[in-house]
Design an enzyme around this catalytic site. Structure first.
Site, PDB file in Angstrom:
ATOM      1  N   HIS A   5      16.297 -30.244  31.524  1.00 22.22           N
ATOM      2  CA  HIS A   5      15.183 -28.805  31.195  1.00 22.22           C
ATOM      3  C   HIS A   5      16.013 -27.538  30.701  1.00 22.22           C
ATOM      4  O   HIS A   5      15.610 -26.940  29.668  1.00 22.22           O
ATOM      5  CB  HIS A   5      14.543 -28.207  32.462  1.00 22.22           C
ATOM      6  CG  HIS A   5      13.679 -29.467  33.234  1.00 22.22           C
ATOM      7  ND1 HIS A   5      14.003 -30.297  33.747  1.00 22.22           N
ATOM      8  CD2 HIS A   5      12.120 -29.622  32.775  1.00 22.22           C
ATOM      9  CE1 HIS A   5      13.004 -31.266  34.152  1.00 22.22           C
ATOM     10  NE2 HIS A   5      12.076 -30.635  33.413  1.00 22.22           N
ATOM     11  N   GLU A  78      19.690 -28.516  37.906  1.00 27.87           N
ATOM     12  CA  GLU A  78      20.333 -28.585  36.906  1.00 27.87           C
ATOM     13  C   GLU A  78      21.740 -28.033  36.845  1.00 27.87           C
ATOM     14  O   GLU A  78      22.773 -28.448  36.267  1.00 27.87           O
ATOM     15  CB  GLU A  78      19.467 -28.710  35.738  1.00 27.87           C
ATOM     16  CG  GLU A  78      18.344 -29.587  35.785  1.00 27.87           C
ATOM     17  CD  GLU A  78      17.626 -29.625  34.441  1.00 27.87           C
ATOM     18  OE1 GLU A  78      17.775 -28.941  33.635  1.00 27.87           O
ATOM     19  OE2 GLU A  78      16.651 -30.552  34.422  1.00 27.87           O
ATOM     20  N   ARG A 166      -4.079 -10.649  46.780  1.00 24.73           N
ATOM     21  CA  ARG A 166      -4.595  -9.549  45.880  1.00 24.73           C
ATOM     22  C   ARG A 166      -5.906  -9.757  45.578  1.00 24.73           C
ATOM     23  O   ARG A 166      -6.517 -11.056  45.223  1.00 24.73           O
ATOM     24  CB  ARG A 166      -3.980  -9.616  44.590  1.00 24.73           C
ATOM     25  CG  ARG A 166      -2.535  -9.090  44.336  1.00 24.73           C
ATOM     26  CD  ARG A 166      -2.075  -8.976  43.082  1.00 24.73           C
ATOM     27  NE  ARG A 166      -0.579  -8.140  43.003  1.00 24.73           N
ATOM     28  CZ  ARG A 166       0.447  -8.414  43.310  1.00 24.73           C
ATOM     29  NH1 ARG A 166       0.941  -9.185  43.892  1.00 24.73           N
ATOM     30  NH2 ARG A 166       1.286  -7.513  43.316  1.00 24.73           N
ATOM     31  N   ARG A 221       2.633  -2.374  48.182  1.00 24.41           N
ATOM     32  CA  ARG A 221       1.255  -3.145  48.288  1.00 24.41           C
ATOM     33  C   ARG A 221       0.548  -2.741  49.691  1.00 24.41           C
ATOM     34  O   ARG A 221      -0.651  -2.670  49.758  1.00 24.41           O
ATOM     35  CB  ARG A 221       1.481  -4.727  48.783  1.00 24.41           C
ATOM     36  CG  ARG A 221       1.859  -5.420  47.248  1.00 24.41           C
ATOM     37  CD  ARG A 221       0.970  -5.508  46.404  1.00 24.41           C
ATOM     38  NE  ARG A 221      -0.306  -5.719  46.971  1.00 24.41           N
ATOM     39  CZ  ARG A 221      -0.849  -6.933  47.274  1.00 24.41           C
ATOM     40  NH1 ARG A 221       0.072  -7.998  47.002  1.00 24.41           N
ATOM     41  NH2 ARG A 221      -1.908  -7.366  47.839  1.00 24.41           N
TER      42      ARG A 221
HETATM   43  N1  URA Z   1       6.432  -9.940  42.330  1.00 22.61           N
HETATM   44  C1  URA Z   1       5.698 -10.546  43.036  1.00 22.61           C
HETATM   45  O1  URA Z   1       5.647 -11.812  43.465  1.00 22.61           O
HETATM   46  N2  URA Z   1       4.759  -9.692  43.767  1.00 22.61           N
HETATM   47  C2  URA Z   1       4.646  -8.443  43.305  1.00 22.61           C
HETATM   48  O2  URA Z   1       3.962  -7.769  43.980  1.00 22.61           O
HETATM   49  C3  URA Z   1       5.741  -8.290  42.376  1.00 22.61           C
HETATM   50  C4  URA Z   1       6.593  -8.879  41.897  1.00 22.61           C
END
Ligand code: URA
Length: 255
Positions: A5, A78, A166, A221
């Site tokens: 890969h 790898e 989300r 978040r």
């Molecule tokens: N990467 C992620 O997995 N989540 C985020 O909120 C930002 C970057």
């Protein structure tokens, strides 16, 4: 024969035993050039882009992993076949604690295994933990550079939308078993979400290799689902600096 890969061969590695692993192939060149302006491209196949740099006489590989556990596991397998023994992930991440804002550096000491790949290497009771020496050098580097940083537990999710709860996705649907999960991880003092640390940690521990992970927070978040695009470039730059400084001090100590 090059590995399948990564399309990299042993003779291109110049004896490298350390690798920096961003997810994004586009981040490989800037990382390599932060190490050494004369870095050179080795290969680019699928999501795997690789460069060779030197810190003094010590060769260092930078190779992208792509997003998520499956592609990360291939990169580590790898690279290990080609001689890499220490791996440092340089990532981006979303914080879930109120007091961790965009621009903060999170250094992961252990990861919640929601990655969907690490269970192919060890049962779920097996811990996903950082190598203590790499952890030490990442902390020392963040402290020295003066960037805001935190050290703690990261949740590594197999998905960016549903697994990180989300709702701004195509379906806007998060299955019942994942609804409320962000709040639960928050209450359990998990600092952030990303998608690769748990895979790296489990793979490396099971194979006797060393791994560490440093991420820049680009989404807060606890306040918003969105990535703060205006602050992303500066955050990525800080994260790269922390990782590159950490490998420099790791190499200094080993010599
Ligand atoms: N990467 C992620 O997995 N989540 C985020 O909120 C930002 C970057």
């Amino acid at each position: 024969m090059p590995v399948y890969h990564l399309d990299l061969s042993q003779d291109q590695m110049e004896g490298s035993t350390i690798a920096l692993l961003p997810g994004d192939p586009g981040r490989v060149k800037p990382i390599a050039e932060e190490i050494d302006q004369n870095s050179r491209e080795l290969a680019y196949n699928r999501e795997y882009h690789s460069y060779l740099s030197f810190i003094g006489n010590t060769p260092v590989i930078t190779c992208s992993t792509g997003i998520g556990g499956s592609s990360t596991s291939i990169a580590i397998e790898e690279l290990a076949e080609l001689g890499i023994r220490k791996f440092i992930r340089i990532g981006t991440s979303g914080s879930i604690q109120e007091d961790i804002s965009v621009g903060t550096i999170v250094i992961t000491n252990g990861a919640v295994r929601l990655d969907g790949a690490s269970d192919h290497f060890a049962p779920m009771t097996y811990p996903a933990v950082s190598d203590p020496a790499i952890l030490f050098h990442l902390i020392k580097s963040a402290k020295k550079l003066g960037y805001p940083y935190r050290v703690g537990i990261t949740a590594s999710s197999a998905t960016f939308y549903q697994g990180q709860e989300r709702y701004d996705s195509f379906s806007a649907y998060v299955p019942r078993h994942l609804r409320g999960s962000l709040e639960e991880w928050q209450k359990l003092n998990v600092l952030n979400y990303e998608m690769e640390a748990a895979t790296m940690f489990v793979l490396c521990s099971t194979m006797g290799l060393s791994a560490g992970c440093v991420c820049g927070i680009i989404a807060a978040r606890a306040k918003s689902e969105h990535v703060a695009m205006d602050l992303k470039a500066e955050t990525v730059k800080r994260t790269i600096e922390v990782a590159v400084n950490a490998i420099k001090s790791l190499i200094d100590e080993d010599m």
